[in-house]
Scaffold this motif. Sequence first.
Motif, mmCIF file in Angstrom:
data_model
loop_
_atom_site.group_PDB
_atom_site.id
_atom_site.type_symbol
_atom_site.label_atom_id
_atom_site.label_comp_id
_atom_site.label_asym_id
_atom_site.label_seq_id
_atom_site.Cartn_x
_atom_site.Cartn_y
_atom_site.Cartn_z
ATOM 1 N N HIS A 134 -3.913 11.600 5.478
ATOM 2 C CA HIS A 134 -4.624 11.344 4.218
ATOM 3 C C HIS A 134 -3.587 10.965 3.159
ATOM 4 N N PRO A 135 -3.881 9.982 2.306
ATOM 5 C CA PRO A 135 -2.895 9.560 1.316
ATOM 6 C C PRO A 135 -2.686 10.538 0.163
ATOM 7 N N GLU A 136 -3.620 11.472 -0.045
ATOM 8 C CA GLU A 136 -3.547 12.305 -1.240
ATOM 9 C C GLU A 136 -3.481 13.808 -0.989
ATOM 10 N N GLN A 154 0.865 -1.169 0.000
ATOM 11 C CA GLN A 154 0.000 0.000 0.000
ATOM 12 C C GLN A 154 0.911 1.232 0.000
ATOM 13 N N PRO A 155 0.772 2.104 -0.980
ATOM 14 C CA PRO A 155 1.644 3.286 -1.045
ATOM 15 C C PRO A 155 1.554 4.135 0.223
ATOM 16 N N LEU A 156 2.668 4.734 0.575
ATOM 17 C CA LEU A 156 2.745 5.569 1.767
ATOM 18 C C LEU A 156 2.442 7.012 1.408
ATOM 19 N N SER A 157 1.748 7.668 2.309
ATOM 20 C CA SER A 157 1.447 9.084 2.105
ATOM 21 C C SER A 157 2.681 9.915 2.418
ATOM 22 N N ARG A 158 2.933 10.911 1.591
ATOM 23 C CA ARG A 158 4.044 11.821 1.858
ATOM 24 C C ARG A 158 3.562 13.081 2.565
ATOM 25 N N TYR A 159 2.287 13.115 2.899
ATOM 26 C CA TYR A 159 1.707 14.265 3.577
ATOM 27 C C TYR A 159 1.878 14.118 5.088
ATOM 28 N N PRO A 160 2.002 15.228 5.796
ATOM 29 C CA PRO A 160 2.282 15.152 7.235
ATOM 30 C C PRO A 160 1.092 14.619 8.032
ATOM 31 N N PRO A 161 1.378 13.928 9.129
ATOM 32 C CA PRO A 161 0.305 13.430 9.976
ATOM 33 C C PRO A 161 -0.224 14.517 10.900
ATOM 34 N N LEU A 162 -1.434 14.320 11.386
ATOM 35 C CA LEU A 162 -1.994 15.126 12.470
ATOM 36 C C LEU A 162 -2.201 14.172 13.637
ATOM 37 N N ILE A 163 -1.769 14.581 14.797
ATOM 38 C CA ILE A 163 -1.833 13.700 15.954
ATOM 39 C C ILE A 163 -2.710 14.346 17.016
ATOM 40 N N ASN A 164 -3.690 13.588 17.503
ATOM 41 C CA ASN A 164 -4.573 14.038 18.577
ATOM 42 C C ASN A 164 -4.667 12.952 19.632
ATOM 43 N N ASP A 165 -4.751 13.377 20.872
ATOM 44 C CA ASP A 165 -4.890 12.438 21.981
ATOM 45 C C ASP A 165 -6.320 12.447 22.497
ATOM 46 N N ILE A 166 -6.693 11.322 23.079
ATOM 47 C CA ILE A 166 -8.001 11.211 23.725
ATOM 48 C C ILE A 166 -7.798 10.414 25.010
ATOM 49 N N SER A 167 -8.353 10.910 26.098
ATOM 50 C CA SER A 167 -8.227 10.175 27.362
ATOM 51 C C SER A 167 -9.579 10.110 28.052
ATOM 52 N N PHE A 168 -9.765 9.022 28.777
ATOM 53 C CA PHE A 168 -11.036 8.811 29.462
ATOM 54 C C PHE A 168 -10.854 7.817 30.596
ATOM 55 N N TRP A 169 -11.807 7.883 31.536
ATOM 56 C CA TRP A 169 -11.864 6.923 32.636
ATOM 57 C C TRP A 169 -12.579 5.676 32.137
ATOM 58 N N LEU A 170 -12.048 4.530 32.477
ATOM 59 C CA LEU A 170 -12.643 3.266 32.043
ATOM 60 C C LEU A 170 -13.871 2.948 32.881
ATOM 61 N N GLY A 190 -12.003 5.507 9.663
ATOM 62 C CA GLY A 190 -11.690 4.851 8.395
ATOM 63 C C GLY A 190 -10.240 5.000 7.991
ATOM 64 N N ASP A 191 -10.030 5.296 6.714
ATOM 65 C CA ASP A 191 -8.676 5.384 6.166
ATOM 66 C C ASP A 191 -7.917 6.627 6.616
ATOM 67 N N LEU A 192 -8.595 7.565 7.262
ATOM 68 C CA LEU A 192 -7.890 8.750 7.765
ATOM 69 C C LEU A 192 -7.008 8.409 8.967
ATOM 70 N N ILE A 193 -7.325 7.317 9.648
ATOM 71 C CA ILE A 193 -6.555 6.934 10.825
ATOM 72 C C ILE A 193 -5.426 6.003 10.400
#
Length: 131
Positions: free
Chosen positions: A100-102, A35-51, A70-73
Amino acid sequence: MILYHIPDIRLFWSEDERFLRQFIVPHIWQKVTFQPLSRYPPLINDISFWLPSDTYSKNDFYDLARTIGGDLIEKVDLVDEFTHPKSKKVSHCYRITYRHPERTLTQDEVHHVHQAIEESAVRELGVEGRF
Protein backbone atom coordinates in the motif's frame (compact mmCIF):
# COMPACT_ATOMS: atom_id res chain seq x y z
CA MET A 1 13.69 16.03 -11.89
CA ILE A 2 11.31 18.78 -12.98
CA LEU A 3 10.34 16.99 -16.18
CA TYR A 4 9.24 13.82 -14.36
CA HIS A 5 8.27 15.43 -11.02
CA ILE A 6 10.89 13.42 -9.13
CA PRO A 7 11.16 14.82 -5.58
CA ASP A 8 14.60 13.49 -4.57
CA ILE A 9 17.77 13.45 -6.67
CA ARG A 10 19.00 10.32 -4.86
CA LEU A 11 16.39 8.31 -6.75
CA PHE A 12 18.53 8.67 -9.90
CA TRP A 13 21.08 6.33 -8.30
CA SER A 14 18.44 3.89 -7.17
CA GLU A 15 18.57 0.23 -8.13
CA ASP A 16 14.99 -0.23 -6.99
CA GLU A 17 13.13 -1.86 -9.87
CA ARG A 18 9.94 -0.05 -8.84
CA PHE A 19 11.64 3.22 -9.80
CA LEU A 20 13.49 1.96 -12.87
CA ARG A 21 10.49 0.13 -14.34
CA GLN A 22 8.57 3.41 -14.60
CA PHE A 23 10.96 4.66 -17.28
CA ILE A 24 10.90 1.66 -19.58
CA VAL A 25 8.73 2.82 -22.47
CA PRO A 26 8.38 1.63 -26.07
CA HIS A 27 9.16 5.03 -27.54
CA ILE A 28 11.56 7.68 -26.25
CA TRP A 29 8.99 10.45 -26.75
CA GLN A 30 6.31 8.72 -24.67
CA LYS A 31 5.27 10.85 -21.69
CA VAL A 32 6.29 9.44 -18.31
CA THR A 33 5.00 10.69 -14.99
CA PHE A 34 6.83 9.51 -11.89
CA GLN A 35 4.68 7.55 -9.43
CA PRO A 36 5.96 7.89 -5.84
CA LEU A 37 7.30 4.74 -4.24
CA SER A 38 5.84 3.34 -1.06
CA ARG A 39 8.20 3.17 1.89
CA TYR A 40 5.98 0.61 3.58
CA PRO A 41 7.01 -3.06 3.58
CA PRO A 42 5.55 -5.47 1.04
CA LEU A 43 3.52 -8.58 1.83
CA ILE A 44 4.26 -11.52 -0.40
CA ASN A 45 1.90 -14.45 -0.99
CA ASP A 46 2.17 -17.33 -3.42
CA ILE A 47 -0.59 -19.06 -5.34
CA SER A 48 -0.23 -22.30 -7.27
CA PHE A 49 -2.63 -24.29 -9.38
CA TRP A 50 -2.88 -26.94 -12.07
CA LEU A 51 -3.51 -25.51 -15.52
CA PRO A 52 -6.73 -26.51 -17.30
CA SER A 53 -5.41 -27.05 -20.83
CA ASP A 54 -3.19 -25.69 -23.55
CA THR A 55 -5.51 -22.68 -23.96
CA TYR A 56 -4.38 -21.15 -20.65
CA SER A 57 -2.35 -17.94 -20.86
CA LYS A 58 -0.38 -16.55 -17.93
CA ASN A 59 -1.42 -13.06 -19.08
CA ASP A 60 -5.01 -14.00 -18.23
CA PHE A 61 -3.93 -14.65 -14.64
CA TYR A 62 -1.94 -11.40 -14.48
CA ASP A 63 -5.02 -9.47 -15.67
CA LEU A 64 -7.32 -11.27 -13.23
CA ALA A 65 -5.02 -10.61 -10.25
CA ARG A 66 -4.62 -6.93 -11.08
CA THR A 67 -8.35 -6.49 -11.68
CA ILE A 68 -9.17 -7.90 -8.24
CA GLY A 69 -6.20 -6.53 -6.29
CA GLY A 70 -5.99 -3.15 -7.98
CA ASP A 71 -3.36 -0.80 -6.62
CA LEU A 72 -2.57 -3.11 -3.70
CA ILE A 73 -0.70 -5.41 -6.09
CA GLU A 74 2.77 -4.19 -6.84
CA LYS A 75 3.80 -7.12 -9.00
CA VAL A 76 2.91 -10.65 -10.05
CA ASP A 77 5.69 -13.06 -11.07
CA LEU A 78 5.63 -16.62 -12.33
CA VAL A 79 8.19 -18.25 -10.01
CA ASP A 80 7.79 -21.95 -10.77
CA GLU A 81 6.44 -24.21 -13.48
CA PHE A 82 6.13 -27.93 -12.79
CA THR A 83 5.02 -30.83 -14.99
CA HIS A 84 3.86 -33.93 -13.12
CA PRO A 85 5.90 -36.87 -14.43
CA LYS A 86 2.98 -39.33 -14.58
CA SER A 87 -0.12 -37.28 -15.31
CA LYS A 88 1.72 -34.66 -17.43
CA LYS A 89 -0.41 -31.97 -15.77
CA VAL A 90 1.30 -28.58 -15.58
CA SER A 91 1.31 -26.44 -12.47
CA HIS A 92 2.21 -22.76 -12.13
CA CYS A 93 3.22 -20.95 -8.97
CA TYR A 94 2.88 -17.16 -8.92
CA ARG A 95 4.32 -14.80 -6.34
CA ILE A 96 2.10 -11.78 -5.68
CA THR A 97 3.65 -8.75 -3.98
CA TYR A 98 1.16 -6.53 -2.17
CA ARG A 99 2.07 -3.02 -0.99
CA HIS A 100 0.00 0.00 0.00
CA PRO A 101 1.41 3.45 -0.83
CA GLU A 102 0.24 5.11 2.40
CA ARG A 103 0.28 2.51 5.19
CA THR A 104 1.48 -0.91 6.23
CA LEU A 105 -0.83 -3.72 5.15
CA THR A 106 -1.77 -6.56 7.46
CA GLN A 107 -1.86 -10.20 6.42
CA ASP A 108 -5.60 -10.26 7.26
CA GLU A 109 -6.30 -7.49 4.74
CA VAL A 110 -4.26 -9.18 2.04
CA HIS A 111 -5.78 -12.59 2.81
CA HIS A 112 -9.23 -11.43 1.68
CA VAL A 113 -7.88 -10.11 -1.62
CA HIS A 114 -5.70 -13.19 -2.14
CA GLN A 115 -8.62 -15.52 -1.47
CA ALA A 116 -10.76 -13.60 -3.98
CA ILE A 117 -8.01 -14.07 -6.58
CA GLU A 118 -7.89 -17.82 -5.85
CA GLU A 119 -11.67 -18.19 -6.18
CA SER A 120 -11.82 -16.14 -9.38
CA ALA A 121 -8.96 -18.08 -10.94
CA VAL A 122 -10.83 -21.34 -10.36
CA ARG A 123 -14.14 -19.92 -11.58
CA GLU A 124 -12.97 -17.82 -14.54
CA LEU A 125 -9.80 -19.53 -15.74
CA GLY A 126 -10.79 -23.11 -14.98
CA VAL A 127 -7.64 -23.90 -13.00
CA GLU A 128 -7.51 -26.52 -10.24
CA GLY A 129 -6.24 -24.91 -7.04
CA ARG A 130 -3.31 -26.22 -5.05
CA PHE A 131 -4.05 -23.89 -2.14
